[in-house]
Structures are given as C-alpha cells and as structure tokens.
Design an enzyme around this catalytic site. Structure first.
Site, mmCIF file in Angstrom:
data_model
loop_
_atom_site.group_PDB
_atom_site.id
_atom_site.type_symbol
_atom_site.label_atom_id
_atom_site.label_comp_id
_atom_site.label_asym_id
_atom_site.label_seq_id
_atom_site.Cartn_x
_atom_site.Cartn_y
_atom_site.Cartn_z
ATOM 1 N N SER A 27 0.863 -1.239 -0.089
ATOM 2 C CA SER A 27 -0.067 -0.071 0.026
ATOM 3 C C SER A 27 0.752 1.270 0.058
ATOM 4 C CB SER A 27 -0.909 -0.075 1.295
ATOM 5 O OG SER A 27 -0.323 -0.016 2.487
ATOM 6 N N ASN A 114 -2.070 -2.419 13.372
ATOM 7 C CA ASN A 114 -3.292 -2.375 13.321
ATOM 8 C C ASN A 114 -3.892 -1.155 14.270
ATOM 9 O OD1 ASN A 114 -3.355 -4.796 12.055
ATOM 10 N ND2 ASN A 114 -4.166 -6.093 13.659
ATOM 11 N N THR A 159 -39.786 26.674 -9.860
ATOM 12 C CA THR A 159 -40.029 25.198 -9.441
ATOM 13 C C THR A 159 -40.064 24.525 -10.643
ATOM 14 O OG1 THR A 159 -42.444 25.732 -9.196
ATOM 15 C CG2 THR A 159 -41.015 26.032 -7.284
ATOM 16 N N HIS A 160 -39.630 23.253 -10.858
ATOM 17 C CA HIS A 160 -39.747 22.424 -11.874
ATOM 18 C C HIS A 160 -38.940 23.379 -13.078
ATOM 19 C CE1 HIS A 160 -43.217 20.481 -10.079
ATOM 20 N NE2 HIS A 160 -43.569 21.575 -9.666
ATOM 21 N N SER A 281 -13.396 27.530 -27.012
ATOM 22 C CA SER A 281 -13.639 26.339 -27.872
ATOM 23 C C SER A 281 -12.598 26.451 -28.783
ATOM 24 C CB SER A 281 -14.913 26.358 -28.609
ATOM 25 O OG SER A 281 -14.949 25.263 -29.682
ATOM 26 N N ASN A 289 -16.996 28.566 -22.101
ATOM 27 C CA ASN A 289 -17.487 27.414 -21.628
ATOM 28 C C ASN A 289 -17.300 27.298 -19.993
ATOM 29 O OD1 ASN A 289 -18.432 26.368 -23.992
ATOM 30 N ND2 ASN A 289 -16.621 25.330 -24.649
ATOM 31 N N GLU A 294 -18.949 22.472 -14.680
ATOM 32 C CA GLU A 294 -19.452 21.181 -15.235
ATOM 33 C C GLU A 294 -18.527 20.123 -14.504
ATOM 34 O OE1 GLU A 294 -20.069 21.303 -19.654
ATOM 35 O OE2 GLU A 294 -18.650 22.985 -19.326
ATOM 36 N N TYR A 321 -9.321 -6.712 12.731
ATOM 37 C CA TYR A 321 -8.782 -6.272 11.620
ATOM 38 C C TYR A 321 -8.801 -7.476 10.375
ATOM 39 C CZ TYR A 321 -5.208 -4.623 8.281
ATOM 40 O OH TYR A 321 -4.646 -3.834 7.039
ATOM 41 N N GLN A 326 -7.241 -2.361 4.328
ATOM 42 C CA GLN A 326 -6.054 -1.559 3.592
ATOM 43 C C GLN A 326 -6.643 -0.855 2.381
ATOM 44 O OE1 GLN A 326 -1.953 -3.009 3.184
ATOM 45 N NE2 GLN A 326 -2.485 -3.174 1.184
ATOM 46 N N LYS A 329 -8.205 3.560 2.055
ATOM 47 C CA LYS A 329 -7.402 4.708 2.147
ATOM 48 C C LYS A 329 -7.589 5.511 0.723
ATOM 49 C CE LYS A 329 -4.005 2.823 5.142
ATOM 50 N NZ LYS A 329 -5.065 1.615 4.819
HETATM 51 N N1 ARG Z 1 -1.144 -1.315 5.531
HETATM 52 C C1 ARG Z 1 -1.993 -1.850 6.479
HETATM 53 C C2 ARG Z 1 -3.273 -1.235 6.090
HETATM 54 O O1 ARG Z 1 -3.299 -0.255 5.614
HETATM 55 C C3 ARG Z 1 -1.337 -1.705 7.864
HETATM 56 C C4 ARG Z 1 -2.241 -2.607 8.932
HETATM 57 C C5 ARG Z 1 -1.552 -4.049 8.545
HETATM 58 N N2 ARG Z 1 -1.930 -5.001 9.626
HETATM 59 C C6 ARG Z 1 -1.780 -6.311 9.324
HETATM 60 N N3 ARG Z 1 -2.270 -7.000 10.323
HETATM 61 N N4 ARG Z 1 -1.348 -6.824 8.285
HETATM 62 O O2 ARG Z 1 -4.473 -1.700 6.744
#
Ligand code: ARG
Length: 462
Positions: A27, A114, A159-160, A281, A289, A294, A321, A326, A329
């Site tokens: 990650s 975790n 309205t509408h 354009s 534009n 938009e 967990y 992961q 994010k």
């Molecule tokens: N990169 C992991 C995440 O974003 C960190 C936690 C990893 N924990 C584990 N038990 N492998 O979730």
C-alpha cells in the site's frame, strides 16, 4: 533467485513473497500520504513508552529525533520508499533502523500496525474535516458578498425549472449559504465523534505492557482513548462519516454548479463567468464554456463512489482487523482531494462572477411570475376563498396568453371581464418589485429580510 524473508517478521519465513503477492499486498504507493500522521503517532508512542519506563529515555529521545529526520527526508523527496516494505509504517521503521540501529526496534513495543494505521488514518481524516470546514467558510463568504450586493435584485424563482415567483438574487445566494452551513456542521459532528484514539489497542486485544493510552491520546489531540480495543482496530465508520458528509456537500456543490451552467448559457445570461473561470472552444470562437462548473457537477460521482466503495469494503467483515481494510484509504484520499478542489473552484467562480441584473429582471417579469400575487390580492381585497382566486387568476393568465402579453399588460377591462370586482389598484401587486417586497415573512425573499439575513451571516462568519 529467492527473495530474502521480511525483516519485520522473517523469523518464521524462509522465503520472500512472490512478485504478484508483493504487488497486491503493498500500500506504500498511496499510504505514504499518511507519513506525517504516522510519524506524529510514533513520536507520541515513543514518548509514552519512556514515561511509563517501558523503554529508556535515551532510546525514546533517539527515536523521536530520528523520526523528525525521516519526516524531513520524506518532505524533501529524499526518502527511499520500498515496495518490498509494504506500507508507510514499515518503510518508516526500516529507515529508523538505518539511522539509529537497535533502539529503532523498541518503538513497536506494545503496538501493532493495526492500531498504528487506525490512528494515522483517523488523524488524516480529522484534518480533512478541518480543511473542508475552512474551505466551506470561504465559499460562504463569497456567496455572502454576492448576496449583500444583490439583496434587492429581482430574479425569477423556479420550481420544476419553470418560472414560479419572483425572488431576489441575494435570497438565492443565501440559500446556498444555509446549505453549506449544514455541511460544515456535518463535518464538525463527524470530527467530534472520530476524535478518540485507537492507539494502544495493539493488534486487537490491548497489551500486557503498562502503557498510558490517555497520554498518547492527549498528545495527538484526541479527547480520549477508544474504550474497546477490538472496536479501535476494526472501526472505519469515522471515514464513512467523513465520506457521507463529503457526499452531501458534493451534492450541494453539484446543484449549484448545474445552476451556474444554466445561468451562464446564452439562453439565460443570468451570470457572466470571469475569463479566469471560462474556457474557449478550439473551433467555435464565440464560446465561453463553464468547464469548472461542469467538472464540479461531475466530481460528485467519484465522491459518492468512494462512499459506496468503502461501505462495500467494510460490509460483512468479521472483527477485528482484516487486510480488506487496507483498501479504505485510496478512495478517501481521492474523494478528499476532489472535494477540496471543487470547493476552491466554486469559491473562485462565485467570487468572480457578475450577475446580469437586466437579464434577471427581464426573466422575472416574464412567465406570469406574479400570478400568485394577483390571487393573493383577490383573497385580501375581495375576500374570495383562495381556491376561487386561484381559478380567476388562471383565467386571467389564459387571457394574457391569448393576447401574447404578461399580466401587468392586461387592461382593467380585461380583468373585469373575468371578475367585475377587480379594481385598478390590482396593478400595484403585479410588478415584480412589489411582489418581492411583499414577501416579508421570516425567511422570505423581501429585500428587508434578505438584508437582515446577510447581516446575521456576516456576524456568524466574522
Ligand atoms: N497497510 C496496512 C493497512 O493499511 C497496515 C495494517 C497491517 N496490519 C496487518 N495485520 N497486516 O491496513
């Protein structure tokens, strides 16, 4: 050639991961954005480990100092990120080991990735709540300036998307000030609820070391430590609340963007976007534009998408967990980036746009926009039941339509042919200025009301 086993847990592994395993597992490509939060969390953790005599003061000092070096390496781009080290937590820790050797290995006492990732991500999302709040305030101020300038500029209310009744420009701008105020309070609510620290939950069960979770919570600006270690490492509803607030805010932005697209068209000409917020354009020289509007209208899609994606990731996960988490994010990062961009662009456009008072007024005066005023006059002056007044007014609109004119252009004879009781003073209520001026009920569109609301908001936002 077999890769060597991971230095963080290589004890029971003879070989390293398959290349595809490494690719799916890593990650670091995106969670490097959590570096400032990761380092803040680790520095708080190290200080606490020393204060509770779990590690020595000198080790903690070395760790805390070196973490600042790592942070500056990351900020300057000198940091050697490694995919083999999977995520930001292990990248930082490995670099710490390069810098200070053995004491680096003591930092992870009484902690797990975790709780580490949970605290990092909470800090990041908390910061986004603050940033959204500040950006929304700036947008409210831009809207308020527009509202103050045009408190009595008459425009059609719809309205509408059909002309309904005349309103004022200021009133319309203030409608968005109200929406964005509620958005701000949603971010504030979410922030309040998320402001508890997961740090010290360790892997899931807590720890046998005599840690002080109140100390780290306080150091990181949290109100308290989270009370259940399983919940602490498995909760992502803080991010979902942020995304929910962001989605509603984006929905408001998209409505406003849609209005700006319509209003800036040659058919409406209600507003002129400044050159800074218009594009041309490549083939049609006349074009201006409203691309930014938009794109704001479209960006809502990815923000809603992030919300649905994270809901789906979290759905059905057993405690505590799972690596699924992961995947929490990237979409939040994307949603936050695009929300902030959309807010900044909207603020820029609103600050720079010019309302076309003449076009607004002309549009307000067409489409029988004062028909309700006429019906109200019949009720007030002739004591007719509203339903009957509505019917009579409808007949008068039909007469005007046949004659190809608007209500104020009818003659008194036209009027009296439909209802003999109608008097000449009816024409007083058929003008759009009188119409808006009469709507003095609290929250109504009368310029006096609008000015009072502008004054109230100026106070609130000062
Ligand atoms: N990169 C992991 C995440 O974003 C960190 C936690 C990893 N924990 C584990 N038990 N492998 O979730």
């Amino acid at each position: 050639m077999t890769k060597s086993a991971n230095t963080m847990w290589g004890g029971r592994f003879a070989a390293g991961p398959d290349a595809i395993m490494e690719a799916i597992n890593a990650s670091i490509g995106y969670d490097r954005r959590l570096a400032p939060q990761d380092i803040a969390g680790s520095r708080a953790h190290a200080a606490m480990l020393a204060a509770t005599d779990i590690i020595s003061d000198s080790d903690a000092a070395a760790i805390r100092e070196a973490l600042l070096t790592v942070l500056s390496e990351i900020e300057t781009g000198a940091f050697p990120f490694s995919t083999a080290l999977e995520d930001i937590h292990m990248n930082v820790e490995a670099r710490l080991r390069d810098l200070i050797g053995e004491p680096a290995g003591r930092l992870h006492t009484a902690r797990s990735r975790n709780d580490q990732v949970a605290v990092d991500f909470r800090l990041w999302v908390r910061d986004q709540c603050d940033q959204a709040d500040a950006a929304l305030e700036a947008l409210q101020k831009a809207l308020l300036d527009q509202a103050g300038a045009g408190a009595d500029w008459v425009m059609p209310g719809f309205t509408h998307l059909q002309v309904a009744q005349p309103v004022t420009w200021g009133h319309h701008m203030l409608a968005y000030v109200e929406m964005f105020a509620r958005d701000r309070s949603r971010f504030a609510d979410a922030r309040k609820r998320m402001n508890q620290s997961p740090l010290g939950a360790a892997a899931l069960a807590g720890t046998s070391f005599p840690i002080d979770r109140h100390m780290t919570a306080q150091a990181l600006g949290f109100d308290a430590p989270m009370a259940n270690s399983l919940d602490a490492v498995s909760d992502r509803d803080f991010a979902l609340e942020y995304l929910a607030a962001a989605s509603i805010c984006a929905m408001h932005l998209s409505r406003m963007a849609e209005e700006l697209v319509i209003w800036s068209s040659a058919q409406f000409r209600f507003v002129r976007m400044s050159d800074k917020w218009s594009t041309g354009s490549s083939i049609m020289p006349q074009k201006r534009n409203p691309d930014a509007a938009e794109l704001i209208r479209a960006k809502i899609g990815r923000i809603f998408g992030a919300n649905v994606a994270l809901m789906t990731v979290m759905k059905g996960l057993p405690l505590a967990y799972s690596k699924d988490m992961q995947e929490d994010k990237e979409q939040v990062f994307d949603a936050a980036d695009n929300l902030m961009l959309a807010l900044a662009a909207m603020t820029g456009m609103v600050g720079d746009m010019t309302a076309n008072r003449d076009a607004l007024h002309a549009a307000a005066s067409s489409g029988f926009s004062t028909a309700t005023d006429l019906a109200d006059w019949l009720v007030r002056e002739l004591n007719l039941p509203f339903r009957e007044a509505h019917h009579i007014t409808g007949s008068l609109v039909a007469v005007a339509e046949t004659k190809g004119c608007d209500l104020p252009d009818l003659t008194l004879d036209d009027m009296q042919a439909v209802h003999p009781g109608i008097r000449a003073d009816v024409f007083d209520v058929l003008g759009v200025e009188n119409s808006v001026a009469s709507r003095t009920s609290y929250g109504g569109t009368a310029p006096a009301q609008v000015r009072a609301q502008v004054a109230r908001w100026k106070e609130v936002l000062s």
